[in-house]
Write a protein that holds these residues in place. Structure first.
Motif, short mmCIF file in Angstrom:
data_model
loop_
_atom_site.label_atom_id
_atom_site.label_comp_id
_atom_site.label_asym_id
_atom_site.label_seq_id
_atom_site.Cartn_x
_atom_site.Cartn_y
_atom_site.Cartn_z
N UNK A 193 48.17 41.79 37.64
CA UNK A 193 48.07 42.55 36.39
C UNK A 193 49.23 43.52 36.14
N UNK A 194 50.14 43.67 37.08
CA UNK A 194 51.19 44.67 36.92
C UNK A 194 52.03 44.44 35.66
N UNK A 195 52.22 43.19 35.27
CA UNK A 195 53.01 42.92 34.07
C UNK A 195 52.25 43.21 32.79
N UNK A 196 50.93 43.30 32.88
CA UNK A 196 50.10 43.54 31.69
C UNK A 196 49.92 45.02 31.39
N UNK A 197 50.13 45.87 32.40
CA UNK A 197 49.86 47.30 32.25
C UNK A 197 51.15 48.12 32.41
N UNK A 198 51.14 49.32 31.83
CA UNK A 198 52.34 50.15 31.77
C UNK A 198 52.39 51.21 32.87
N UNK A 199 51.28 51.49 33.50
CA UNK A 199 51.21 52.43 34.62
C UNK A 199 49.89 52.18 35.33
N UNK A 200 49.70 52.84 36.46
CA UNK A 200 48.43 52.74 37.20
C UNK A 200 47.84 54.13 37.39
N UNK A 201 46.52 54.18 37.50
CA UNK A 201 45.81 55.41 37.84
C UNK A 201 44.94 55.08 39.05
N UNK A 202 45.05 55.91 40.09
CA UNK A 202 44.33 55.61 41.32
C UNK A 202 43.66 56.85 41.88
N UNK A 203 42.46 56.64 42.42
CA UNK A 203 41.73 57.68 43.13
C UNK A 203 41.62 57.32 44.60
N UNK A 204 42.06 58.23 45.46
CA UNK A 204 41.80 58.21 46.89
C UNK A 204 42.41 57.03 47.65
N UNK A 205 43.56 56.54 47.22
CA UNK A 205 44.17 55.46 48.00
C UNK A 205 44.59 55.95 49.38
N UNK A 206 44.95 57.23 49.51
CA UNK A 206 45.32 57.75 50.83
C UNK A 206 44.10 57.87 51.73
N UNK A 207 42.99 58.31 51.18
CA UNK A 207 41.75 58.44 51.93
C UNK A 207 41.37 57.10 52.58
N UNK A 208 41.62 56.01 51.85
CA UNK A 208 41.22 54.69 52.33
C UNK A 208 42.42 53.84 52.80
N UNK A 209 43.58 54.47 52.97
CA UNK A 209 44.77 53.81 53.50
C UNK A 209 45.16 52.58 52.67
N UNK A 210 45.17 52.76 51.37
CA UNK A 210 45.46 51.66 50.45
C UNK A 210 46.68 51.90 49.57
N UNK A 211 47.37 53.01 49.71
CA UNK A 211 48.40 53.37 48.74
C UNK A 211 49.53 52.36 48.66
N UNK A 212 49.84 51.67 49.76
CA UNK A 212 50.92 50.68 49.73
C UNK A 212 50.63 49.55 48.75
N UNK A 213 49.36 49.31 48.44
CA UNK A 213 49.01 48.26 47.50
C UNK A 213 49.51 48.55 46.08
N UNK A 214 49.85 49.81 45.81
CA UNK A 214 50.32 50.20 44.48
C UNK A 214 51.83 50.00 44.32
N UNK A 215 52.49 49.55 45.37
CA UNK A 215 53.93 49.36 45.37
C UNK A 215 54.44 48.51 44.20
N UNK A 216 53.75 47.43 43.77
CA UNK A 216 54.29 46.64 42.66
C UNK A 216 54.54 47.45 41.38
N UNK A 217 53.73 48.46 41.11
CA UNK A 217 53.98 49.28 39.93
C UNK A 217 55.27 50.09 40.09
N UNK A 218 55.45 50.70 41.24
CA UNK A 218 56.66 51.49 41.47
C UNK A 218 57.89 50.59 41.43
N UNK A 219 57.80 49.42 42.03
CA UNK A 219 58.92 48.47 42.00
C UNK A 219 59.30 48.07 40.58
N UNK A 220 58.30 48.04 39.69
CA UNK A 220 58.54 47.69 38.29
C UNK A 220 58.99 48.88 37.46
#
Length: 261
Positions: A193-220
């Motif tokens: 979905x990264x190409x369909x959306x203009x930014x991401x909003x995330x809650x607690x990715x650090x708490x659950x050790x998931x923040x690296x999954x958001x890398x495609x948005x930053x790369x774009x």
């Protein structure tokens, strides 16, 4: 703010070089595209408090009017319109427009029930009216909440393909109105979905050790607006800075208090 089990992706961290983010390609419509690392304020508790010195505000679309958005614009801010796209709310003025057949199980928040996102024919015009409201009030973008019902016990047999179809419909509704739109949580479908959306909003990715999954948005070259509730800033900010996230600590009720990285 529903949760699923942690998704551990260590290799994705290697894709981000600290301090280096690519230049984004401007959207065809010229709509706003927030860059990685931009500071923000997220306040959903009542009418907006405009005193945070940040360039981006994310506020409730129903609780705030054209005057509040205009004031933030005069101060040089971009303004995101929060609406719930995945659950029915019994406290919204359009509550009676949602047929009982599309209201599922309670989602853990007072007065809310999951929506049957398979019913695009029913939900599209309802969401269009909400996005029209955001546009009429002058918002620059929309944060549609609860775009991950398929990961939860909604009362409906939702599958991955239902969520992808619904989320892409939501993105199209926003873009048809010249509004930017954010992908809220839904980490498993980010790459799709990264190409369909203009930014991401995330809650607690650090708490659950998931923040690296958001890398495609930053790369774009697209911002990731991120909050933690339980962790201290010292615990999550170093990683947030490495990954290029726009991170802060907030109270769960999302009042004006904020502690940015």
């Amino acid at each position: 703010m529903n949760r699923v089990g942690p998704l551990l992706v260590v290799a994705a961290v290697l894709l981000v070089v600290a301090g280096c983010t690519p230049s984004p390609v401007p959207p065809p419509s010229g709509r706003w595209l927030p860059r990685p690392g931009v500071a923000w304020q997220w306040q959903l508790d009542g009418r907006v408090d405009p005193r945070a010195e940040v360039p981006v505000y994310d506020i409730d679309g129903f609780e705030n009017g054209e005057a509040e958005v205009a004031r933030l614009h005069r101060d040089g801010r971009k303004v995101i319109c929060y609406i719930n796209a995945g659950a029915w709310e019994d406290f919204r003025p359009d509550k009676d427009a949602f047929p009982a057949a599309v209201r599922g199980r309670a989602n853990g928040w007072d007065g809310e029930r999951w929506l049957d996102i398979r019913r695009l024919d029913v939900l599209r015009p309802l969401m269009e009216r909400r996005f029209d409201m955001c546009r009429a009030k002058g918002f620059d973008a929309v944060e549609p909440d609860l775009l991950d019902g398929y990961l939860n016990d909604t009362g409906f047999p939702l599958r991955t393909e239902h969520q992808l179809a619904y989320n892409r419909m939501i993105a199209r509704i926003a873009h048809e109105r010249g509004l930017s739109v954010g992908l809220k949580n839904d980490l498993p479908q980010i790459r799709a979905l990264v190409d369909d959306f203009d930014f991401a909003v995330n809650e607690e990715c650090a708490q659950y050790r998931e923040c690296a999954l958001l890398t495609p948005f930053v790369e774009a070259g697209k911002a990731v607006f991120h909050v933690e509730y339980a962790l201290t800033a010292k615990e999550f900010c170093p990683e947030s800075r490495r990954l290029g996230l726009s991170s802060m600590r907030k109270n769960l009720r999302l009042d004006p208090w904020r502690q940015p990285c």
